[in-house]
Design a protein around this motif. Structure first.
Motif, PDB file in Angstrom:
ATOM      1  N   LYS A  29      -0.201  10.016  -5.125  1.00 24.29           N
ATOM      2  CA  LYS A  29       0.759  10.408  -4.096  1.00 24.29           C
ATOM      3  C   LYS A  29       0.190  10.155  -2.712  1.00 24.29           C
ATOM      4  N   MET A  32       0.142   6.393  -2.080  1.00 26.07           N
ATOM      5  CA  MET A  32       1.460   5.848  -1.797  1.00 26.07           C
ATOM      6  C   MET A  32       1.858   6.161  -0.353  1.00 26.07           C
ATOM      7  N   GLY A  33       1.578   7.363   0.105  1.00 26.19           N
ATOM      8  CA  GLY A  33       1.901   7.733   1.489  1.00 26.19           C
ATOM      9  C   GLY A  33       1.142   6.884   2.487  1.00 26.19           C
ATOM     10  N   GLY A  35      -0.129   3.923   1.909  1.00 25.58           N
ATOM     11  CA  GLY A  35       0.363   2.547   1.779  1.00 25.58           C
ATOM     12  C   GLY A  35       1.646   2.323   2.547  1.00 25.58           C
ATOM     13  N   ILE A  36       2.571   3.273   2.464  1.00 25.93           N
ATOM     14  CA  ILE A  36       3.830   3.153   3.207  1.00 25.93           C
ATOM     15  C   ILE A  36       3.553   3.157   4.702  1.00 25.93           C
ATOM     16  N   PHE A  37       2.661   4.032   5.155  1.00 30.52           N
ATOM     17  CA  PHE A  37       2.310   4.087   6.574  1.00 30.52           C
ATOM     18  C   PHE A  37       1.709   2.769   7.050  1.00 30.52           C
ATOM     19  N   VAL A  39       2.129  -0.264   5.760  1.00 25.10           N
ATOM     20  CA  VAL A  39       3.166  -1.303   5.770  1.00 25.10           C
ATOM     21  C   VAL A  39       4.051  -1.172   7.008  1.00 25.10           C
ATOM     22  N   ILE A  40       4.457   0.042   7.345  1.00 27.11           N
ATOM     23  CA  ILE A  40       5.289   0.247   8.536  1.00 27.11           C
ATOM     24  C   ILE A  40       4.521  -0.129   9.794  1.00 27.11           C
TER      25      ILE A  40
END
Length: 57
Positions: A29, A32-33, A35-37, A39-40
């Motif tokens: 978890k 994933m958080g 990774g999303i940060f 990418v953005i």
């Protein structure tokens, strides 16, 4: 030396108190958080660079 022993003892207690599945779930978890940060952030940097390159004067 006492500080290291205390840290190892706390780590050992945490590892025993959690089941292995919940620990792995928490790691994924968090990953994933992050990774999303990332990418953005990369998309924002690319948009910023593109806007500076194609800026009309």
């Amino acid at each position: 030396m006492q500080k290291k022993i205390t840290r190892l003892l706390v780590l050992f207690i945490v590892l025993i108190s959690f089941t292995s599945c919940s620990v792995i779930e928490g790691i994924f978890k968090a990953g994933m958080g992050v990774g999303i940060f990332i990418v953005i952030a990369v998309i924002a940097v690319i948009v910023f660079i593109m806007s500076k390159i194609f800026e009309r004067k």
